[in-house]
Design a protein around this motif. Sequence first.
Motif, PDB file in Angstrom:
ATOM      1  N   ASP A   2       0.806  -1.232   0.000  1.00 22.94           N
ATOM      2  CA  ASP A   2       0.000   0.000   0.000  1.00 22.94           C
ATOM      3  C   ASP A   2       0.833   1.274   0.000  1.00 22.94           C
ATOM      4  O   ASP A   2       0.324   2.359   0.266  1.00 22.94           O
ATOM      5  CB  ASP A   2      -0.952   0.005   1.194  1.00 22.94           C
ATOM      6  N   THR A   3       2.113   1.159  -0.325  1.00 21.03           N
ATOM      7  CA  THR A   3       3.001   2.319  -0.290  1.00 21.03           C
ATOM      8  C   THR A   3       3.963   2.283  -1.471  1.00 21.03           C
ATOM      9  O   THR A   3       4.558   1.240  -1.758  1.00 21.03           O
ATOM     10  CB  THR A   3       3.822   2.353   1.015  1.00 21.03           C
ATOM     11  N   LYS A  49       1.718   6.612   1.048  1.00 20.24           N
ATOM     12  CA  LYS A  49       1.010   5.469   1.625  1.00 20.24           C
ATOM     13  C   LYS A  49      -0.498   5.686   1.469  1.00 20.24           C
ATOM     14  O   LYS A  49      -0.992   6.797   1.653  1.00 20.24           O
ATOM     15  CB  LYS A  49       1.349   5.327   3.118  1.00 20.24           C
ATOM     16  N   ARG A  50      -1.191   4.620   1.117  1.00 20.70           N
ATOM     17  CA  ARG A  50      -2.640   4.729   0.981  1.00 20.70           C
ATOM     18  C   ARG A  50      -3.252   5.067   2.342  1.00 20.70           C
ATOM     19  O   ARG A  50      -2.985   4.403   3.348  1.00 20.70           O
ATOM     20  CB  ARG A  50      -3.238   3.417   0.471  1.00 20.70           C
ATOM     21  N   SER A 108      -4.137  10.268  -2.056  1.00 22.30           N
ATOM     22  CA  SER A 108      -3.210   9.137  -1.953  1.00 22.30           C
ATOM     23  C   SER A 108      -3.701   7.971  -2.806  1.00 22.30           C
ATOM     24  O   SER A 108      -2.906   7.278  -3.463  1.00 22.30           O
ATOM     25  CB  SER A 108      -3.029   8.715  -0.491  1.00 22.30           C
ATOM     26  N   ARG A 109      -5.002   7.749  -2.826  1.00 19.68           N
ATOM     27  CA  ARG A 109      -5.570   6.687  -3.652  1.00 19.68           C
ATOM     28  C   ARG A 109      -5.340   6.983  -5.135  1.00 19.68           C
ATOM     29  O   ARG A 109      -4.974   6.097  -5.910  1.00 19.68           O
ATOM     30  CB  ARG A 109      -7.061   6.527  -3.360  1.00 19.68           C
ATOM     31  N   LEU A 114      -1.630   6.398  -6.113  1.00 18.49           N
ATOM     32  CA  LEU A 114      -1.221   4.991  -6.160  1.00 18.49           C
ATOM     33  C   LEU A 114      -1.903   4.191  -7.264  1.00 18.49           C
ATOM     34  O   LEU A 114      -1.394   3.145  -7.679  1.00 18.49           O
ATOM     35  CB  LEU A 114      -1.473   4.333  -4.799  1.00 18.49           C
ATOM     36  N   THR A 115      -3.022   4.657  -7.746  1.00 15.16           N
ATOM     37  CA  THR A 115      -3.747   3.890  -8.764  1.00 15.16           C
ATOM     38  C   THR A 115      -3.666   4.502 -10.165  1.00 15.16           C
ATOM     39  O   THR A 115      -3.827   3.787 -11.157  1.00 15.16           O
ATOM     40  CB  THR A 115      -5.239   3.740  -8.386  1.00 15.16           C
TER      41      THR A 115
END
Length: 340
Positions: free
Chosen positions: A19-20, A72-73, A80-81, A84-85
């Motif tokens: 998740d990071t 980090k999510r 943050s989401r 990361l996506t």
Amino acid sequence: MTEDILKLKVERVKWETSDTATFYLSSTKGEAIPYTAGQFITLIFNHRQQEIRRSYSLSSSPDEAYLTITVKRITNGEISRFMLTKIKEGDELTALAPAGRFTITNYQQQKDIFLFAGGSGITPVFSQLKYILGREGKSRLVLIYSNQNAASILFRDELDQLAAAHPQRLTIIHLLSSEANRLNTDKVEKLVKQHLRFSLADAEFYLCGPFAYMRMIRFDLVYMGIDQAKIRRENFVLETVAVKSGITSFPPQNIKIKYRGELHDIMVGENQSILQAALQNNIPLPYSCRGGVCSTCMVKCTGGKVEMVKNDVLTDADLAQGWILTCTGHPLDGGVVVEV
């Protein structure tokens, strides 16, 4: 301080844990971006026709080729989401120039420097460890790093390598909740006394992690008699900040803002912050969290009185020199003059 806009290219995305991820960034102009270890950058997004800003601590050292941020999510963390996506190699990001005051100085002196990091709070600490250990100095660094379990430890291999390369200067203590080895009031004092090598009066303490985690450590250190000026805190990521005030109403005031050499006379409306009034008058003061947690909007007040309804970053020494935060600062009289 001016709002200098950077255009950054994502050179690489490296997943640290499930998740990071770390984002390696370079200037699209091909020039070096100056910063100090421990600082952060503020990313600017346009989302649903609204500007959103988020600050992320730099995990890189100024000695390294790329700027890096480690994201980090966060539960319910919209940005943050998205990072990361959606963000991938080759994408461009818009950011403010690096800022922040969570920096270690005079590390050449003989003293103990204790660094408490919780989870992703290791990010600016990691930046400073790499920078300081790349230079000669008599200070001794003690990292006390708290995580849920071994799998959630960020930069584990890199930290081990630093400790192995500098055994006389760096000690790392891992505390894992999964092993019932969690930081608490008694353990803070015990670890400090156990690893102190020089004078306690000269020791410095740097805290980065969740608010409750830092509050506990700071309370314990003050109880031990540590001068509050020797304790610095940093929020590792700014997502949502609630601000409360004991004052129910701030009346309108005329103030002066000196921005880039030009003097502006503006009206700050009832209960408006100085930042809100400036932006409303097309004066692009820098900002990020809007909640008194970072230092992006810090300016010097050279006249009048300003009350900040929240301040988690400026020290007593900063306040004595006239520094204020415009995002939570309200003028108390018509003689307020701020310089950017």
